[in-house]
Design an enzyme around this catalytic site. Structure first.
Site, PDB file in Angstrom:
ATOM      1  N   PHE A 261       0.848  -1.188   0.000  1.00 38.73           N
ATOM      2  CA  PHE A 261       0.000   0.000   0.000  1.00 38.73           C
ATOM      3  C   PHE A 261       0.889   1.246   0.000  1.00 38.73           C
ATOM      4  CE2 PHE A 261      -3.867  -2.057   2.346  1.00 38.73           C
ATOM      5  CZ  PHE A 261      -4.092  -2.862   1.251  1.00 38.73           C
ATOM      6  N   GLU A 262       0.602   2.163  -0.906  1.00 41.72           N
ATOM      7  CA  GLU A 262       1.262   3.471  -0.957  1.00 41.72           C
ATOM      8  C   GLU A 262       0.242   4.491  -0.475  1.00 41.72           C
ATOM      9  OE1 GLU A 262       4.351   4.322  -2.133  1.00 41.72           O
ATOM     10  OE2 GLU A 262       5.073   2.485  -3.089  1.00 41.72           O
ATOM     11  N   ILE A 263       0.503   5.136   0.662  1.00 39.35           N
ATOM     12  CA  ILE A 263      -0.561   5.869   1.342  1.00 39.35           C
ATOM     13  C   ILE A 263      -0.555   7.383   1.104  1.00 39.35           C
ATOM     14  CG2 ILE A 263      -0.701   4.091   3.129  1.00 39.35           C
ATOM     15  CD1 ILE A 263       0.750   6.037   5.022  1.00 39.35           C
TER      16      ILE A 263
END
Length: 388
Positions: A261-263
């Site tokens: 996940f790239e937040i």
């Protein structure tokens, strides 16, 4: 300053654990290679300390693999605060969530790359590597060492060998011993929900891949209005990454659901302004990132077990597919005997194929046998009637 430094953040987490010993525990794992040492703190969430219950759904989350991505470790702290019920999410059905959390064991690595984080805090705001200049997300064994045309040794140094770095050794040991059902490696730099593969521009085949796609699409539209990039990391970001943690976790450790996940990411930031590129710089955005992604993780906690068919079902604990049995057998052998047993994974697909062919042959033979018996009964002459 809206961010904790590394020492203060870990102090906050340790205090949280101390206040909630019935839910949280913490341990420090250590490793060393050629004079370079690393420590990784691991926080375990498990209600009433039922961690050894094999029916529990196991989740492994890791944050701060790249030093410059400070926002990821802040999210780790927020998730732990919500799990301990010191903070709350709006619109969260607490009763329903408590029912879900009763069945989970969650291990959280709040800051995987502590040595690299200290280099960032010392002023090198673009540093993503560990304390001796190795990118920990290129140091795993799947397709390790392959260099693309745009290879940047500063950004993507894979180390001298797979698992040459103590941090990677610790994470591998943790993953193989814990045997999670679900893994998430949390980064920043963009907004994305990625699944394997990173070293190919395709996603895996099979039912597990279908479930991962369903999960990321649901999270994307439920929490981010479809703004996140989704799909395989290698097929979505415009470059292939070799030797990543998520590809190893999915391909070798056989974790059925593995995500990156790239937040957060600021695409308008200048190339040299790494802090702004990877971290929100105002309080409003900072809070929004933590709130939105915390909510997404709790959706993941709720629906991940359901997608894998491991939630709210006593039968799921009794009936195990042949694929799951073989995966579990090989994983347990590797856990017991170490890296030598990884050779078994190379033949896993062939073993499955032979078992399926064997089972299919048995079914066909059984069908033919039953058909033959039925025909023989139909052709048997009537018995003569004896005179009375």
């Amino acid at each position: 300053m809206i961010f904790f430094n590394s020492a203060d953040l870990m102090e906050e987490i340790e205090a949280l654990v101390h206040r909630h010993p019935n839910k949280l525990s913490i341990e420090t794992m250590e490793s060393e290679n050629k004079g370079y040492e690393a420590q990784v703190a691991v926080v375990t969430y498990c209600r009433d300390r039922k961690e050894d219950d094999k029916s529990m759904f196991r989740i492994l989350l890791t944050f701060g693999q790249h030093g410059r991505e400070l926002i990821t470790s802040e999210l780790a702290l927020r998730i732990l605060s919500i799990l301990s019920e010191e903070e709350f999410l709006p619109k969260l059905d607490r009763k329903s969530m408590n029912s879900t959390l009763d069945k989970l064991v969650i291990k959280v690595v709040p800051m995987e790359n502590l040595n690299g984080r200290k280099r960032v805090e010392a002023g090198d705001l673009c540093e993503r590597r560990n304390g001796r200049g190795v990118d920990l997300n290129r140091n795993w064994s799947v397709d390790w060492g392959k260099k693309e045309k745009d290879y940047d040794p500063y950004e993507k140094n894979p180390g001298t060998a797979p698992f040459s770095e103590p941090e990677s050794q610790i994470m591998r040991k943790l993953a193989l011993s814990f045997e999670p059902h679900l893994w998430v490696n949390v980064h920043s730099g963009m907004q994305a929900l990625f699944m394997p593969y990173d070293h190919r521009n395709t996603t895996p085949d099979g039912s597990s891949s279908v479930k991962m796609k369903k999960m990321v699409n649901d999270l994307n539209y439920r929490h981010f209005q479809g703004h996140c990039m989704t799909g395989s990391g290698g097929g979505s970001v415009g470059y292939l990454a070799h030797g990543t943690a998520t590809d190893y976790i999915y391909d070798v450790a056989k974790v059925p659901m593995a995500f990156t996940f790239e937040i957060y990411g600021d695409e308008s930031a200048p190339a040299k302004d790494c802090f702004r590129m990877f971290n929100p710089t105002n309080l409003t955005t900072f809070k929004a990132v933590l709130n939105d992604w915390s909510a997404a993780f709790f959706t993941l906690f709720k629906f991940g077990p359901q997608l894998l068919g491991l939630a709210n079902s006593e039968e799921s604990a009794k009936w195990v597919s042949i694929d799951d049995y073989l995966d579990g057998y090989l994983m347990s052998r590797r856990n017991r005997y170490g890296k030598e047993m990884e050779v078994f994974e190379l033949g896993l697909q062939e073993i499955r194929s032979y078992f399926r062919l064997f089972m299919l042959s048995c079914i066909i033979l059984m069908f033919m046998f039953c058909t033959r018996i039925s025909k023989s009964k139909l052709q048997r002459p009537n018995a003569p009637v004896l005179p009375t």
